[in-house]
Design an enzyme around this catalytic site. Structure first.
Site, PDB file in Angstrom:
ATOM      1  N   ASP A  40       0.802  -1.238   0.000  1.00  0.00           N
ATOM      2  CA  ASP A  40       0.000   0.000   0.000  1.00  0.00           C
ATOM      3  C   ASP A  40       0.831   1.283   0.000  1.00  0.00           C
ATOM      4  OD1 ASP A  40      -2.284  -1.423  -0.022  1.00  0.00           O
ATOM      5  OD2 ASP A  40      -2.792  -1.138   2.092  1.00  0.00           O
ATOM      6  N   HIS A 247      30.259   4.892  -2.992  1.00  0.00           N
ATOM      7  CA  HIS A 247      28.789   4.985  -3.025  1.00  0.00           C
ATOM      8  C   HIS A 247      28.172   4.851  -1.635  1.00  0.00           C
ATOM      9  CE1 HIS A 247      28.684   3.888  -7.580  1.00  0.00           C
ATOM     10  NE2 HIS A 247      29.013   5.146  -7.362  1.00  0.00           N
ATOM     11  N   ASP A 264      28.297  14.456  -0.598  1.00  0.00           N
ATOM     12  CA  ASP A 264      27.975  14.563  -2.023  1.00  0.00           C
ATOM     13  C   ASP A 264      26.459  14.585  -2.094  1.00  0.00           C
ATOM     14  OD1 ASP A 264      27.481  14.224  -4.717  1.00  0.00           O
ATOM     15  OD2 ASP A 264      28.972  12.642  -5.006  1.00  0.00           O
ATOM     16  N   ASP A 275      24.620  18.748  -8.386  1.00  0.00           N
ATOM     17  CA  ASP A 275      25.488  17.661  -7.908  1.00  0.00           C
ATOM     18  C   ASP A 275      26.751  18.288  -7.315  1.00  0.00           C
ATOM     19  OD1 ASP A 275      26.818  15.296  -7.531  1.00  0.00           O
ATOM     20  OD2 ASP A 275      27.003  14.788  -9.656  1.00  0.00           O
ATOM     21  N   HIS A 358      37.995   7.160 -10.178  1.00  0.00           N
ATOM     22  CA  HIS A 358      36.827   7.509 -10.999  1.00  0.00           C
ATOM     23  C   HIS A 358      37.184   8.624 -11.968  1.00  0.00           C
ATOM     24  CE1 HIS A 358      36.031  11.136  -8.552  1.00  0.00           C
ATOM     25  NE2 HIS A 358      36.164  10.390  -7.466  1.00  0.00           N
ATOM     26  N   HIS A 362      30.913  14.180 -15.471  1.00  0.00           N
ATOM     27  CA  HIS A 362      29.864  13.562 -16.287  1.00  0.00           C
ATOM     28  C   HIS A 362      28.907  14.674 -16.698  1.00  0.00           C
ATOM     29  CE1 HIS A 362      27.326  13.870 -12.664  1.00  0.00           C
ATOM     30  NE2 HIS A 362      28.357  13.388 -11.996  1.00  0.00           N
ATOM     31  N   HIS A 369      23.459  11.734 -13.770  1.00  0.00           N
ATOM     32  CA  HIS A 369      24.405  11.299 -14.814  1.00  0.00           C
ATOM     33  C   HIS A 369      23.612  11.435 -16.106  1.00  0.00           C
ATOM     34  CE1 HIS A 369      27.051   8.741 -11.889  1.00  0.00           C
ATOM     35  NE2 HIS A 369      27.033  10.020 -11.588  1.00  0.00           N
ATOM     36  N   GLU A 412      34.854  16.900 -10.736  1.00  0.00           N
ATOM     37  CA  GLU A 412      34.841  16.288  -9.410  1.00  0.00           C
ATOM     38  C   GLU A 412      36.024  15.364  -9.125  1.00  0.00           C
ATOM     39  OE1 GLU A 412      31.808  13.214  -8.911  1.00  0.00           O
ATOM     40  OE2 GLU A 412      30.904  13.833 -10.795  1.00  0.00           O
ATOM     41  N   TYR A 416      41.287   9.044  -2.380  1.00  0.00           N
ATOM     42  CA  TYR A 416      40.716   8.138  -1.367  1.00  0.00           C
ATOM     43  C   TYR A 416      41.842   7.218  -0.903  1.00  0.00           C
ATOM     44  CZ  TYR A 416      36.938   9.984  -4.144  1.00  0.00           C
ATOM     45  OH  TYR A 416      36.124  10.844  -4.842  1.00  0.00           O
ATOM     46  N   ARG A 433      36.697  14.543  -1.925  1.00  0.00           N
ATOM     47  CA  ARG A 433      36.236  14.859  -3.287  1.00  0.00           C
ATOM     48  C   ARG A 433      35.733  16.288  -3.257  1.00  0.00           C
ATOM     49  NH1 ARG A 433      33.495  10.810  -4.109  1.00  0.00           N
ATOM     50  NH2 ARG A 433      31.316  11.379  -3.707  1.00  0.00           N
ATOM     51  N   GLU A 435      33.450  18.720  -5.808  1.00  0.00           N
ATOM     52  CA  GLU A 435      32.650  18.629  -7.039  1.00  0.00           C
ATOM     53  C   GLU A 435      31.847  19.896  -7.257  1.00  0.00           C
ATOM     54  OE1 GLU A 435      29.638  15.512  -6.984  1.00  0.00           O
ATOM     55  OE2 GLU A 435      29.523  15.566  -9.165  1.00  0.00           O
TER      56      GLU A 435
HETATM   57  N1  GLY Z   1      26.567  12.208  -7.036  1.00  0.00           N
HETATM   58  C1  GLY Z   1      26.873  11.368  -8.115  1.00  0.00           C
HETATM   59  C2  GLY Z   1      28.111  11.758  -8.754  1.00  0.00           C
HETATM   60  O1  GLY Z   1      28.824  12.604  -8.250  1.00  0.00           O
HETATM   61  O2  GLY Z   1      28.428  11.326  -9.817  1.00  0.00           O
HETATM   62 MN    MN Z   2      28.845  13.893 -10.004  1.00  0.00          MN
HETATM   63 MN    MN Z   3      28.172  13.990  -6.789  1.00  0.00          MN
END
Ligand code: GLY
Ligand code: MN
Ligand code: MN
Length: 465
Positions: A40, A247, A264, A275, A358, A362, A369, A412, A416, A433, A435
């Site tokens: 529900d 993540h 983030d 972002d 990474h 993006h 993304h 970004e 790490y 990070r 960004e």
């Molecule tokens: N928050 C997702 C990224 O930074 O790609």
């Molecule tokens: Mn991002």
């Molecule tokens: Mn991000």
């Protein structure tokens, strides 16, 4: 419905799309389904981005059909006063024609009846591939009904094409309305980050037990107070070593003085994402090793920002980042030149990957993304091959996208540091990070997320204030 953007804008987008379908083409665009969370109880509804881009319409159970001659047909929930008592207002097909400037609108209950008629005598049917589970089968069912009529002289579409291709290309370039919404989303998110930094330091000063979820609550408060509908993605609030989990989500871990916090988080406003990542000392004062790595990541971001301009390639900011990080990793002693060689070797062998795994950005838009090809369309055939130095895999390279005004991307970089042999202890468990979101302009890029400080000294003064 989105009332901040003129209806005519969506009609113009549909006309631009229609011009790419071929005169006898037809495009089918469903919105997103409602999804059950548990008994529900549904997940908060979020429309499909392609559908919204072409309609501005946010109700569930709706489809748009666009034909090559420029005709738009909407299928939507019929008016139903009893259902509206429970679920809220529905636009309904009658009002939809005027409100959304479509040529015709039907109740969604007529979809299966109308679609075979709309598909008949077309040569190409376009729909988004591999996005809506079951869509391919549904289209096949309608096509079978058209096929059953070929003996009576009906023509059945012979081609199926991926609608994502033309729509992704359109969505990659943000018009002034989109840029305006994205700037406002970015501002709300930047204020949310600044507020959260201050709250964190204040709560620690007051001797409170600060948890990651307290900071998550601050972000959410600021997003909603700013008018955003919801976060654009699950916020990452990572205290201490949790910052090294890429993540990670906001959870229950304590936020301790002396440790860094990586956040983030970005809000979604009227269908557009922001972002932002900031990393700050929980009590407002960086330690020496934290500051060394912070300044290094910031320097790498500055290099990436300088490389982000119309005419440059999408990969240029990443390459600029890697160059600065590679040299910095050698300078601070995270990489040993006796083992890994020169800065060129670090880049060539991807030795930095242990600490930076990474990419530097993006596309950003309706989806965090966002869609859009990362390869320059006119150069898809220019394939080169290289061996990946870490996996040994053969990688096919194509020239990366040339940046143009109106594209929006994130910048970004991060570092790490997990404990490992040869990694100096003073850097263990530091995750950083930084960004920001950038609109590409003719001469460079416009950072739209800088209402929250980024320099270490400015973060410290904000948190002490
Ligand atoms: N928050 C997702 C990224 O930074 O790609
Ligand atoms: Mn991002
Ligand atoms: Mn991000």
């Amino acid at each position: 419905m989105n009332t901040t953007v003129p209806t005519s804008l969506y009609a113009q987008r549909r006309a631009r799309l229609a011009a790419q379908l071929g005169s006898n083409g037809i495009a089918l665009i469903p919105t997103a389904p409602e999804r059950q969370r548990n008994r529900d109880s549904d997940f908060l509804y979020r429309h499909d981005s392609y559908f919204y881009y072409l309609t501005g319409f946010t109700e569930p159970n709706a489809w748009l059909v666009v034909t090559g001659d420029g005709t738009s047909t909407l299928f939507c929930q019929p008016k139903d006063l009893e259902r509206e008592i429970w679920d809220g207002y529905r636009l309904g097909p009658e009002a939809a024609v005027g409100a959304l400037a479509v040529n015709a609108a039907y109740p969604i209950t007529q979809l299966d009846q109308q679609l075979p008629k709309l598909l008949e005598n077309r040569d190409t049917v376009w729909f988004p591939f591999a996005i809506h589970p079951g869509l391919e089968q549904r289209v096949a069912g309608w096509l079978n009904q058209v096929r059953a009529r070929v003996r009576y002289g009906a023509l059945c579409p012979e081609q199926q094409r991926d609608l994502c291709a033309p729509l992704d290309e359109m969505r990659l370039f943000k018009d002034v309305h989109e840029q305006d919404v994205m700037r406002r989303a970015a501002t709300i998110s930047a204020h949310a980050h600044a507020r959260t930094m201050k709250t964190c330091a204040r709560m620690l000063r007051e001797g409170k037990d600060v948890r990651e979820y307290h900071l998550d609550a601050e972000l959410m408060h600021a997003f909603r107070m700013g008018g955003s509908q919801y976060p654009a993605y699950s916020s990452i609030v990572a205290a201490g070593a949790n910052a090294c989990v890429l993540h990670y989500r906001a959870d229950v871990a304590p936020v301790r003085a002396g440790e860094l916090v990586l956040i983030d988080a970005g809000c979604e406003l009227d269908g557009y994402a922001s972002d932002i990542t900031r990393t700050f000392p929980a009590d407002g004062r960086f330690s020496g090793p934290q500051r060394d790595l912070y300044d290094l990541v910031l320097a790498s971001q500055e290099a990436a920002v300088a490389a982000t301009r119309a005419g440059a390639r999408f990969n240029d900011p990443h390459d600029a980042t890697v160059k600065v990080l590679a040299q910095g990793l050698l300078d601070v002693g995270l990489l040993d030149a006796d083992k890994v060689g020169s800065v060129e070797d670090v880049i060539e062998k991807r030795a930095y990957f242990q600490f930076y795994m990474h990419r530097t950005g993006h596309w950003l838009g309706m989806d965090v993304h966002d869609c859009g090809s990362y390869v320059e369309p006119s150069e898809v055939g220019a394939v080169s091959e290289r061996n990946d130095p870490l996996s040994g895999e053969v990688i096919k390279n194509r020239p990366s996208r040339i940046l143009r005004p109106g594209m929006v991307l994130t910048i970004e970089p991060g570092l790490y540091v997990r404990p490992a042999e040869g990694v100096p202890e003073r850097f263990h468990h530091i995750g950083i990070r930084i960004e920001d979101d950038a609109i590409v302009t003719a001469g460079g890029c416009d950072l739209i997320t800088r209402d929250v400080p980024v320099k270490a000294s400015e973060i410290e003064s904000l948190m002490r204030a």
